[in-house]
Design an enzyme around this catalytic site. Structure first.
Site, PDB file in Angstrom:
ATOM      1  N   CYS A 170      37.885  39.650  54.022  1.00 37.04           N
ATOM      2  CA  CYS A 170      36.948  40.777  53.924  1.00 37.04           C
ATOM      3  C   CYS A 170      35.561  40.326  53.466  1.00 37.04           C
ATOM      4  CB  CYS A 170      37.519  41.848  52.997  1.00 37.04           C
ATOM      5  SG  CYS A 170      38.118  41.214  51.416  1.00 37.04           S
TER       6      CYS A 170
HETATM    7  N1  NDP Z   1      43.495  44.159  50.722  1.00 35.59           N
HETATM    8  C1  NDP Z   1      42.436  43.727  51.380  1.00 35.59           C
HETATM    9  O1  NDP Z   1      41.324  44.229  51.220  1.00 35.59           O
HETATM   10  C2  NDP Z   1      42.569  42.621  52.357  1.00 35.59           C
HETATM   11  C3  NDP Z   1      43.734  41.900  52.489  1.00 35.59           C
HETATM   12  N2  NDP Z   1      43.810  40.869  53.378  1.00 35.59           N
HETATM   13  C4  NDP Z   1      45.022  40.079  53.476  1.00 35.59           C
HETATM   14  O2  NDP Z   1      46.017  40.832  54.145  1.00 35.59           O
HETATM   15  C5  NDP Z   1      47.308  40.523  53.631  1.00 35.59           C
HETATM   16  C6  NDP Z   1      47.961  41.811  53.135  1.00 35.59           C
HETATM   17  O3  NDP Z   1      47.124  42.375  52.159  1.00 35.59           O
HETATM   18  P1  NDP Z   1      47.463  43.701  51.391  1.00 35.59           P
HETATM   19  O4  NDP Z   1      47.966  44.713  52.340  1.00 35.59           O
HETATM   20  O5  NDP Z   1      46.313  44.013  50.528  1.00 35.59           O
HETATM   21  O6  NDP Z   1      48.633  43.097  50.482  1.00 35.59           O
HETATM   22  P2  NDP Z   1      49.664  43.791  49.570  1.00 35.59           P
HETATM   23  O7  NDP Z   1      49.897  42.900  48.433  1.00 35.59           O
HETATM   24  O8  NDP Z   1      49.216  45.169  49.312  1.00 35.59           O
HETATM   25  O9  NDP Z   1      50.955  43.836  50.528  1.00 35.59           O
HETATM   26  C7  NDP Z   1      51.615  42.725  50.935  1.00 35.59           C
HETATM   27  C8  NDP Z   1      52.839  43.100  51.769  1.00 35.59           C
HETATM   28  O10 NDP Z   1      53.651  41.967  51.789  1.00 35.59           O
HETATM   29  C9  NDP Z   1      54.964  42.251  51.264  1.00 35.59           C
HETATM   30  N3  NDP Z   1      55.269  41.151  50.354  1.00 35.59           N
HETATM   31  C10 NDP Z   1      54.768  40.936  49.129  1.00 35.59           C
HETATM   32  N4  NDP Z   1      55.233  39.777  48.602  1.00 35.59           N
HETATM   33  C11 NDP Z   1      56.030  39.245  49.557  1.00 35.59           C
HETATM   34  C12 NDP Z   1      56.799  38.063  49.650  1.00 35.59           C
HETATM   35  N5  NDP Z   1      56.863  37.187  48.633  1.00 35.59           N
HETATM   36  N6  NDP Z   1      57.500  37.834  50.797  1.00 35.59           N
HETATM   37  C13 NDP Z   1      57.479  38.719  51.795  1.00 35.59           C
HETATM   38  N7  NDP Z   1      56.775  39.888  51.759  1.00 35.59           N
HETATM   39  C14 NDP Z   1      56.044  40.125  50.668  1.00 35.59           C
HETATM   40  C15 NDP Z   1      54.845  43.579  50.582  1.00 35.59           C
HETATM   41  O11 NDP Z   1      55.973  44.424  50.849  1.00 35.59           O
HETATM   42  P3  NDP Z   1      57.386  44.321  50.167  1.00 35.59           P
HETATM   43  O12 NDP Z   1      57.163  43.636  48.837  1.00 35.59           O
HETATM   44  O13 NDP Z   1      57.874  45.717  50.051  1.00 35.59           O
HETATM   45  O14 NDP Z   1      58.196  43.503  51.132  1.00 35.59           O
HETATM   46  C16 NDP Z   1      53.678  44.241  51.249  1.00 35.59           C
HETATM   47  O15 NDP Z   1      54.128  44.979  52.347  1.00 35.59           O
HETATM   48  C17 NDP Z   1      47.096  39.489  52.521  1.00 35.59           C
HETATM   49  O16 NDP Z   1      47.234  38.193  53.033  1.00 35.59           O
HETATM   50  C18 NDP Z   1      45.634  39.723  52.127  1.00 35.59           C
HETATM   51  O17 NDP Z   1      45.079  38.591  51.571  1.00 35.59           O
HETATM   52  C19 NDP Z   1      42.793  40.571  54.209  1.00 35.59           C
HETATM   53  C20 NDP Z   1      41.628  41.268  54.140  1.00 35.59           C
HETATM   54  C21 NDP Z   1      41.415  42.338  53.194  1.00 35.59           C
HETATM   55  C1  X2W Z   2      39.402  41.985  44.904  1.00 38.23           C
HETATM   56  C2  X2W Z   2      40.209  40.850  45.450  1.00 38.23           C
HETATM   57  O1  X2W Z   2      41.045  40.270  44.788  1.00 38.23           O
HETATM   58  N1  X2W Z   2      39.970  40.503  46.696  1.00 38.23           N
HETATM   59  C3  X2W Z   2      40.661  39.449  47.390  1.00 38.23           C
HETATM   60  C4  X2W Z   2      40.131  39.370  48.781  1.00 38.23           C
HETATM   61  C5  X2W Z   2      40.989  40.086  49.767  1.00 38.23           C
HETATM   62  C6  X2W Z   2      41.055  39.334  51.069  1.00 38.23           C
HETATM   63  O2  X2W Z   2      40.383  39.495  52.043  1.00 38.23           O
HETATM   64  O3  X2W Z   2      41.835  38.332  50.982  1.00 38.23           O
HETATM   65  P1  X2W Z   2      42.434  37.190  51.873  1.00 38.23           P
HETATM   66  O4  X2W Z   2      41.446  36.117  52.064  1.00 38.23           O
HETATM   67  O5  X2W Z   2      43.534  36.697  51.048  1.00 38.23           O
HETATM   68  O6  X2W Z   2      42.833  37.800  53.136  1.00 38.23           O
HETATM   69  C7  X2W Z   2      40.452  38.087  46.745  1.00 38.23           C
HETATM   70  O7  X2W Z   2      39.411  37.837  46.182  1.00 38.23           O
HETATM   71  O8  X2W Z   2      41.324  37.245  46.945  1.00 38.23           O
END
Ligand code: NDP
Ligand code: X2W
Length: 317
Positions: A136
């Site tokens: 992001c």
């Molecule tokens: N949040 C953001 O703004 C952004 C996030 N991302 C990336 O997208 C991905 C998802 O982010 P986000 O939705 O915020 O993450 P969350 O932590 O909110 O969700 C992660 C998901 O993975 C599952 N999970 C967690 N731990 C494990 C594990 N050890 N093994 C298997 N499944 C697992 C969880 O479900 P359950 O535990 O029920 O199985 C959940 O559905 C990450 O890689 C993040 O870095 C990228 C850009 C922006």
């Molecule tokens: C506030 C906060 O913790 N933000 C996350 C960025 C989320 C994201 O885009 O992470 P990935 O690169 O893992 O997809 C961080 O700094 O790691």
């Protein structure tokens, strides 16, 4: 005309980004959900967690090795960093080659994967079925720097502030509303993953200092760009307008954008363009919703291209 829908599976669908993707898929004319996985929500109705989805599908919790047999045409990995490769290896082992879009940072440095930041890398897509979705902050940084990249006298210095949904749904200090109240929490002040990612894909070093704030969604990146020669503000603005002309998901503004106005929106905004007195330093401000243009919306742009439909299909403009 769409004749049959492609089946899409979302692995890690309990998270914030997974939920946003379910919403986008629910509105998509060419996609249908094959499965959505979550260990914690296993067996529960998707409809009870994501209002936009109407249907009988329930969350499931397949093991990595079972994923290939679920026969999705498109698989989105929305797992924490470090967890994607086990899934990818399961598809390789089974000889299955669906479109895989990884939301984590795991393949953003792997040249055999397409890095999908469409406004900057669309022309580099060669039909790859393995797509790494940008981070992001890294998206906001690159959109802020790219139009002036050839004019820089020093590394861009980027100050980032994200809402706490950026820290995912798994409890930590960075998504603890109590600890964030009246607070701004600095972290990873050198060497953040997105510093490395933006440096790698821009091809120049950038410096990035992230913070997390008490709001839920949306981020701001304020970037100092040191120029190799003085520029007029109108020339800076023209460069950005030209770079993003016709882009539906990047808006160039005269004013510096506010994060309060980007939450829930699918595009990024870039503006400000404040010049120093010697006209050799310009400050650019970018905002985007970390869950949308910073994750799910960008993934949908990439998926749309990979399945051969208009890049903006199902994305509210
Ligand atoms: N949040 C953001 O703004 C952004 C996030 N991302 C990336 O997208 C991905 C998802 O982010 P986000 O939705 O915020 O993450 P969350 O932590 O909110 O969700 C992660 C998901 O993975 C599952 N999970 C967690 N731990 C494990 C594990 N050890 N093994 C298997 N499944 C697992 C969880 O479900 P359950 O535990 O029920 O199985 C959940 O559905 C990450 O890689 C993040 O870095 C990228 C850009 C922006
Ligand atoms: C506030 C906060 O913790 N933000 C996350 C960025 C989320 C994201 O885009 O992470 P990935 O690169 O893992 O997809 C961080 O700094 O790691």
């Amino acid at each position: 005309m769409v004749t049959s829908k492609k089946r899409i599976g979302i692995v890690g669908a309990r998270g914030h980004t997974g939920a946003e993707l379910i919403r986008l898929v629910a509105a998509h004319p060419a996609l249908e959900l094959a499965y959505v996985s979550s260990r914690e929500l296993n067996g529960q109705r998707v409809e009870d967690h994501v209002e936009a989805y109407k249907g009988e599908l329930r969350y499931s919790s397949p093991a990595h090795e079972e994923l290939p047999s679920l026969d999705a045409d498109v698989v989105v990995l929305a797992l924490p960093n470090g967890k994607a490769s086990a899934c990818v290896e399961a598809f390789d082992a089974a000889g299955k080659d669906p479109v895989i879009v990884d939301l984590s940072a795991d393949y953003r440095f792997d040249n055999s994967w397409y890095y999908g930041l469409p406004e900057l890398t669309r022309n580099k897509w060669r039909g790859e079925k393995r797509i790494s979705n940008p981070g992001c902050y890294a998206t906001a940084i690159q959109l802020s720097v790219a139009p002036l990249k050839d004019m820089l006298a020093a590394p861009p210095v980027c100050f980032g502030v994200s809402g706490y949904s950026g820290a995912g749904a798994t409890p930590s200090d960075k998504n603890n509303p109590e600890k964030l109240r009246d607070n701004l929490m600095p972290y990873s002040l050198t060497g953040h993953m997105h510093e490395k990612e933006a440096s790698r894909h821009l091809g120049i070093p950038v410096e990035f200092m992230p913070h997390v704030a008490p709001h839920f969604r949306g981020l701001t990146v304020t970037t100092n760009l040191y120029l190799s020669r003085a520029l007029k503000r109108e020339d800076v603005l023209a460069r950005f307008q030209q770079a993003y002309a016709g882009e539906k998901l990047v808006c160039v503004l005269d004013e510096a954008p506010w994060v309060s106005q980007i939450a829930g929106k699918h595009h990024a905004e870039v503006g400000g363009f404040a010049l120093s007195a010697d006209a050799k330093r310009v400050v650019v401000v970018a905002t985007l919703d970390n869950l949308l243009k910073g994750a799910a919306t960008q993934a949908m742009q990439n998926i749309n291209r990979a399945i051969g439909v208009d890049e903006y299909t199902s994305i509210p403009l």
